[in-house]
Design an enzyme around this catalytic site. Structure first.
Site, PDB file in Angstrom:
ATOM      1  N   LYS A  86      85.998  24.865  50.593  1.00  0.00           N
ATOM      2  CA  LYS A  86      84.981  24.597  50.779  1.00  0.00           C
ATOM      3  C   LYS A  86      84.377  23.862  51.937  1.00  0.00           C
ATOM      4  O   LYS A  86      83.547  23.085  51.730  1.00  0.00           O
ATOM      5  CB  LYS A  86      83.680  25.455  49.582  1.00  0.00           C
ATOM      6  CG  LYS A  86      82.456  25.842  51.057  1.00  0.00           C
ATOM      7  CD  LYS A  86      81.119  26.133  49.957  1.00  0.00           C
ATOM      8  CE  LYS A  86      80.362  26.019  50.845  1.00  0.00           C
ATOM      9  NZ  LYS A  86      78.537  25.805  49.716  1.00  0.00           N
TER      10      LYS A  86
ATOM     11  N   GLY B 138      69.712  26.057  50.251  1.00  0.00           N
ATOM     12  CA  GLY B 138      68.845  25.925  49.858  1.00  0.00           C
ATOM     13  C   GLY B 138      67.363  26.221  49.932  1.00  0.00           C
ATOM     14  O   GLY B 138      66.227  26.259  49.595  1.00  0.00           O
TER      15      GLY B 138
ATOM     16  N   ALA C 145      74.261  30.598  51.886  1.00  0.00           N
ATOM     17  CA  ALA C 145      73.797  29.558  51.992  1.00  0.00           C
ATOM     18  C   ALA C 145      72.463  30.200  53.142  1.00  0.00           C
ATOM     19  O   ALA C 145      72.231  31.330  52.955  1.00  0.00           O
ATOM     20  CB  ALA C 145      73.830  28.447  53.214  1.00  0.00           C
ATOM     21  N   GLY C 146      70.995  29.645  52.420  1.00  0.00           N
ATOM     22  CA  GLY C 146      69.772  30.632  52.165  1.00  0.00           C
ATOM     23  C   GLY C 146      69.518  31.476  51.469  1.00  0.00           C
ATOM     24  O   GLY C 146      68.123  31.589  51.908  1.00  0.00           O
TER      25      GLY C 146
ATOM     26  N   ASN D  77      73.827  30.292  45.074  1.00  0.00           N
ATOM     27  CA  ASN D  77      73.580  28.867  44.310  1.00  0.00           C
ATOM     28  C   ASN D  77      72.121  28.520  43.908  1.00  0.00           C
ATOM     29  O   ASN D  77      71.845  29.156  42.796  1.00  0.00           O
ATOM     30  CB  ASN D  77      74.148  27.694  45.010  1.00  0.00           C
ATOM     31  CG  ASN D  77      74.419  26.344  42.956  1.00  0.00           C
ATOM     32  OD1 ASN D  77      73.550  26.772  42.260  1.00  0.00           O
ATOM     33  ND2 ASN D  77      75.160  25.444  43.576  1.00  0.00           N
ATOM     34  N   THR D  78      70.993  27.997  44.951  1.00  0.00           N
ATOM     35  CA  THR D  78      69.466  27.576  44.415  1.00  0.00           C
ATOM     36  C   THR D  78      69.047  28.812  44.250  1.00  0.00           C
ATOM     37  O   THR D  78      67.972  28.742  43.018  1.00  0.00           O
ATOM     38  CB  THR D  78      69.632  26.687  45.743  1.00  0.00           C
ATOM     39  OG1 THR D  78      69.793  26.156  45.863  1.00  0.00           O
ATOM     40  CG2 THR D  78      67.863  26.282  44.678  1.00  0.00           C
TER      41      THR D  78
END
Lengths: 272, 72
Positions: A107, A168, A194-195, A216-217
């Protein structure tokens, strides 16, 4: 008994040589423990998990390794180049990852600056070219500029992964139209990376037609990460099924769902 | 025999002394690292695991030893 599976069948997602049944890709950062990481991955049902590459801890007191907690027969490992702000670091990190994990997957992240973590477009293009030439299966983190997606696909990216919003940040998908246009123009899988902040963000991405979502976050940082892992799994499936099913068009006026004929007598003057 | 000579190398950004003639495999072993759980770069080029034992370190070499950690 109805077998629901025949109505909810889906194609596998192919990224280069790799086949994914789950369209949710999950990161392994920021969990409270390796144990929690492992359980969260299981609950999400993911087939591909991201990891980072970092210098080993030189303290001889080092403990266990994340490698001991990720079943490589079960998950494809997708190493990232997170934290790289120039082409050379990203390329070297990708090579180290391939040596470490014996995988062509990477990635790619070439970031602009540590505050925004926005992808640097020129560096991203350069590193993509180098890594594709070296035989990597490159999944590229990029901005949501549709033309950027086109250029990356032309260079041989295996997937393009526009940010919904900054890494994040939990702001969700700020420009769904840009992502829709990118999906129209690009002939490799487009995954939103992301986001994501919550389940509806994942559902929205999938309803737009994204081939997958990487997050992830949003799980690791939730008050109850394992419950959120389940929410994300369900949202990904829900959004995908809604996309495949085809939503109804939006209309300005009402459209009754009950028959308009056969109604009983309307209220009027009371009968004598 | 004289006392073993040492050379200075940079390992993950830190100056470290190792016995002259040390190989990458020696360095990895001296840190109690499992070779399967690390990847090594010497002066910005990968040293494949199979070559750890016959890659000798020289004075001033810059070594990176990495592993996998949690990340998105």
């Amino acid at each position: 008994m109805t077998n629901e599976d025949q109505y909810t069948h889906d194609e596998v997602l192919k990224i280069g040589e790799f086949e994914l049944r789950s369209r949710l890709l999950v990161g392994t950062g920021k969990y409270a423990s390796f144990e929690e990481t492992r359980t969260a991955l299981e609950i999400t049902g993911t087939d591909m998990v991201t990891v980072a590459i970092r210098r080993v801890n030189m303290d001889p007191s080092k403990g266990e390794s994340l490698l001991d907690y990720i079943d490589r027969d079960r998950y494809h490992i997708l190493p990232n180049t997170a934290g790289c702000f120039d082409v050379e670091s990203a390329v070297r990190t990708a090579r180290l990852a391939r040596e470490l994990l014996d995988t062509p997957l990477v990635k790619l992240e070439v970031l602009g600056d540590p505050k925004t973590l926005l992808p640097d477009p020129i560096g991203t293009l350069e590193a993509t070219k180098t890594l594709v030439d070296e035989g990597f299966t490159v999944m590229v983190y990029c901005s949501d500029d549709p033309r950027m997606g086109v250029r990356l696909a032309e260079l041989g990216a295996a997937a393009v992964m526009p940010a919904g919003s900054p890494i994040g940040s939990g702001q969700g998908v700020l420009n769904p139209n840009a992502i829709r246009i990118m999906m129209e123009l690009v002939d490799v899988p487009v995954l939103v990376d992301a986001g994501v902040g919550t389940a509806s963000d994942v559902a929205l991405c999938m309803e737009l037609g994204a081939e997958g979502v990487l997050l992830n976050t949003a799980i690791a940082g939730a008050r109850e990460p394992l419950r959120m892992a389940a929410a994300m799994r369900d949202a990904c499936r829900a959004g995908r099924n809604a996309y495949l099913a085809g939503r109804i068009p939006k209309k300005l006026y009402a459209n009754a769902s009950s028959p308009e004929e056969g109604l009983i007598e309307e209220a009027g003057p009371a009968p004598k | 025999m004289n006392e073993t000579a040492h050379i200075q190398v940079h390992v993950n950004g830190e100056v470290t002394e190792v016995p002259a003639g040390s190989t990458v495999a020696d360095l990895v072993a001296s840190r109690d690292l499992k070779p399967q759980q690390v990847a090594v770069e010497l002066n910005r080029s990968i040293v494949p695991r199979a070559k750890h034992s016959d890659t000798t370190l020289g004075a001033g070499d810059r070594v990176e030893i990495v592993t996998m950690v949690g990340g998105g």
